[in-house]
Motif scaffolding. Structure first.
Motif, PDB file in Angstrom:
ATOM      1  N   ILE A   1     -90.634  69.303 -41.611  1.00  0.00           N
ATOM      2  CA  ILE A   1     -91.369  68.266 -41.066  1.00  0.00           C
ATOM      3  C   ILE A   1     -92.091  67.614 -39.889  1.00  0.00           C
ATOM      4  O   ILE A   1     -90.719  67.239 -39.121  1.00  0.00           O
ATOM      5  CB  ILE A   1     -91.836  66.844 -41.767  1.00  0.00           C
ATOM      6  CG1 ILE A   1     -91.256  66.779 -43.611  1.00  0.00           C
ATOM      7  CG2 ILE A   1     -92.835  65.496 -41.296  1.00  0.00           C
ATOM      8  CD1 ILE A   1     -90.581  65.464 -44.164  1.00  0.00           C
ATOM      9  N   GLU A   2     -93.299  68.181 -39.488  1.00  0.00           N
ATOM     10  CA  GLU A   2     -93.259  68.479 -37.795  1.00  0.00           C
ATOM     11  C   GLU A   2     -94.779  66.749 -38.103  1.00  0.00           C
ATOM     12  O   GLU A   2     -95.649  66.119 -38.641  1.00  0.00           O
ATOM     13  CB  GLU A   2     -94.801  69.079 -37.703  1.00  0.00           C
ATOM     14  CG  GLU A   2     -92.688  70.320 -37.841  1.00  0.00           C
ATOM     15  CD  GLU A   2     -94.095  71.746 -36.241  1.00  0.00           C
ATOM     16  OE1 GLU A   2     -95.277  71.960 -35.918  1.00  0.00           O
ATOM     17  OE2 GLU A   2     -93.873  72.262 -36.582  1.00  0.00           O
ATOM     18  N   LEU A   3     -94.015  65.945 -36.989  1.00  0.00           N
ATOM     19  CA  LEU A   3     -94.537  64.554 -36.229  1.00  0.00           C
ATOM     20  C   LEU A   3     -95.338  64.920 -35.639  1.00  0.00           C
ATOM     21  O   LEU A   3     -95.012  65.536 -34.048  1.00  0.00           O
ATOM     22  CB  LEU A   3     -93.787  63.195 -36.961  1.00  0.00           C
ATOM     23  CG  LEU A   3     -92.857  63.350 -37.188  1.00  0.00           C
ATOM     24  CD1 LEU A   3     -92.143  62.235 -37.400  1.00  0.00           C
ATOM     25  CD2 LEU A   3     -93.983  62.798 -38.739  1.00  0.00           C
ATOM     26  N   SER A   4     -96.939  64.203 -34.938  1.00  0.00           N
ATOM     27  CA  SER A   4     -97.092  64.910 -33.777  1.00  0.00           C
ATOM     28  C   SER A   4     -97.100  64.240 -32.908  1.00  0.00           C
ATOM     29  O   SER A   4     -98.465  63.210 -32.808  1.00  0.00           O
ATOM     30  CB  SER A   4     -98.935  65.379 -34.532  1.00  0.00           C
ATOM     31  OG  SER A   4     -99.174  64.503 -34.912  1.00  0.00           O
ATOM     32  N   GLN A   5     -95.857  63.684 -32.169  1.00  0.00           N
ATOM     33  CA  GLN A   5     -95.507  62.311 -31.493  1.00  0.00           C
ATOM     34  C   GLN A   5     -93.841  62.536 -31.253  1.00  0.00           C
ATOM     35  O   GLN A   5     -93.266  63.417 -31.829  1.00  0.00           O
ATOM     36  CB  GLN A   5     -96.302  60.929 -32.008  1.00  0.00           C
ATOM     37  CG  GLN A   5     -95.120  60.536 -33.502  1.00  0.00           C
ATOM     38  CD  GLN A   5     -95.468  59.679 -34.344  1.00  0.00           C
ATOM     39  OE1 GLN A   5     -96.221  60.237 -35.300  1.00  0.00           O
ATOM     40  NE2 GLN A   5     -95.806  58.476 -33.703  1.00  0.00           N
ATOM     41  N   SER A   6     -94.125  62.337 -30.175  1.00  0.00           N
ATOM     42  CA  SER A   6     -93.252  62.177 -29.000  1.00  0.00           C
ATOM     43  C   SER A   6     -92.212  61.316 -30.185  1.00  0.00           C
ATOM     44  O   SER A   6     -93.011  59.536 -30.279  1.00  0.00           O
ATOM     45  CB  SER A   6     -92.442  62.691 -28.134  1.00  0.00           C
ATOM     46  OG  SER A   6     -91.430  62.989 -27.647  1.00  0.00           O
TER      47      SER A   6
END
Length: 343
Positions: free
Chosen positions: A120-125
């Protein structure tokens, strides 16, 4: 400086380190490598970070590192900024198709059980220090770590599963499988019981030529964060000519992260998951440190990049698996890490 300050200094200077706390332990430990060399693990004493399959198995050798420890002190700001995640319909459809394909292979006799995963990729660090402090506080019964090497990346997790603990030729491991949201009135279904029994049988078969004796506990429910699993505790004594590495190689990857038979399940995973697990479902921990080897399976983890955060989640598939329920299981597992992530 304290360990969190030392971690910040090391990260700013791109030097390898790991912070970790063992299950039910109030001591935070740190291993800080003195330079940025990438050491491939063979049998050096130190902290090991090993992959699922064919990535470099890394070690921070004791001969090239400093080791520190301090009491865990919780100092997390009350004002928190949660990282949001919404289920992706395309990801759900893709994973459910993969589960159905695996069930068909089980029915055809290719393998009896397989563990499928997705990312699951979250577009934030995220703020790794604050998030790790949350992990330490929220999951005291897990192995909690924050690991970095400039040539590999930054990883963080709270894993409930021991791979193996070895001291003076005696060992401990677990068979952990089956998942549902924890409640005080849990009922386990046949599918989950069978899944766990397969893991137990795999460990028994994999170690039978290595041990003088082996004992299995009664099956019981194990709470891990907001989830519950079925667990068997396993102890035994190794034959005098058997090393830690022999046992590790026999156990990894267990059927709790791969499947059985091993080769057929792993081939299906490599061909069908369509992404690289890297260090997810590998193992990590102390190798011949403090007169023992103490390793954990790398579950409930994430990889932290500058512009995104990647969560890794999986579930065991048997002939009775239902694709929609397996997807929900991965969403529930993702919450273990999602709930602690902070900007």
């Amino acid at each position: 400086m304290n360990l969190l300050e030392k971690v910040d200094f090391y990260f700013q200077n791109q030097l390898p380190f790991v912070l970790y706390a063992k299950p039910n332990d109030g001591i935070l430990q740190g291993v800080f490598q003195k330079d940025a060399t990438l050491h491939t693990f063979e049998n050096q004493k130190g902290f090991v970070f090993a992959s699922f399959y064919k990535e470099t198995n890394v070690v921070f050798p004791l001969t090239d590192s400093e080791v520190f420890q301090e009491e865990i002190i919780f100092n997390v700001e009350e004002q928190t900024f949660n990282v949001e995640h919404t289920s992706d319909e395309n990801a759900q459809k893709s994973f459910e198709n993969l589960v159905q394909k695996a069930v068909s292979e089980i029915e055809n006799g290719t393998f009896t059980k397989i563990v499928l995963s997705r990312k699951i990729e979250l577009s934030q660090s995220i703020n790794s220090i604050k998030s790790y402090q949350n992990i330490l506080k929220k999951y005291p019964t897990a192995f909690r770590y924050l690991w970095f090497h400039p040539k590999v990346g930054l990883w963080m997790g709270a894993t409930p599963e021991q791979l193996v603990k070895v001291k003076n030729n005696t060992f401990e491991t677990v068979a952990l499988a089956g998942t549902q949201v924890f409640s005080e009135t849990i009922t386990w279904q046949e599918k989950e019981i069978v899944e766990q029994q397969l893991v137990t049988a795999y460990i028994k078969n994999s170690t039978e030529n290595l041990v003088e004796s082996i004992q299995f506990s009664e099956l019981h429910t194990h709470k891990a964060g907001n989830l519950a699993h079925l667990k068997t505790d396993i102890t035994g004594k190794l034959k005098s000519n058997i090393s830690e590495n022999d046992l590790i190689n026999a156990l990894h990857p267990t059927s709790a992260v791969c499947g059985m038979p091993l080769e057929a399940a792993r081939n299906f995973i490599l061909e069908s998951e369509k992404y690289n697990r890297k260090y997810y479902s590998g193992f990590l921990g102390e190798y011949k440190m403090q007169e023992q080897t103490n390793l954990f399976v790398n579950l409930r983890c994430c990889e932290i990049e500058s512009q995104k955060t990647i969560l890794y989640v999986g579930c065991g598939i048997t002939k009775d698996s239902q694709a929609d329920k397996e997807f929900i299981e991965t969403e529930n597992k993702a919450k273990t890490i999602l709930s602690v992530l902070r900007y």
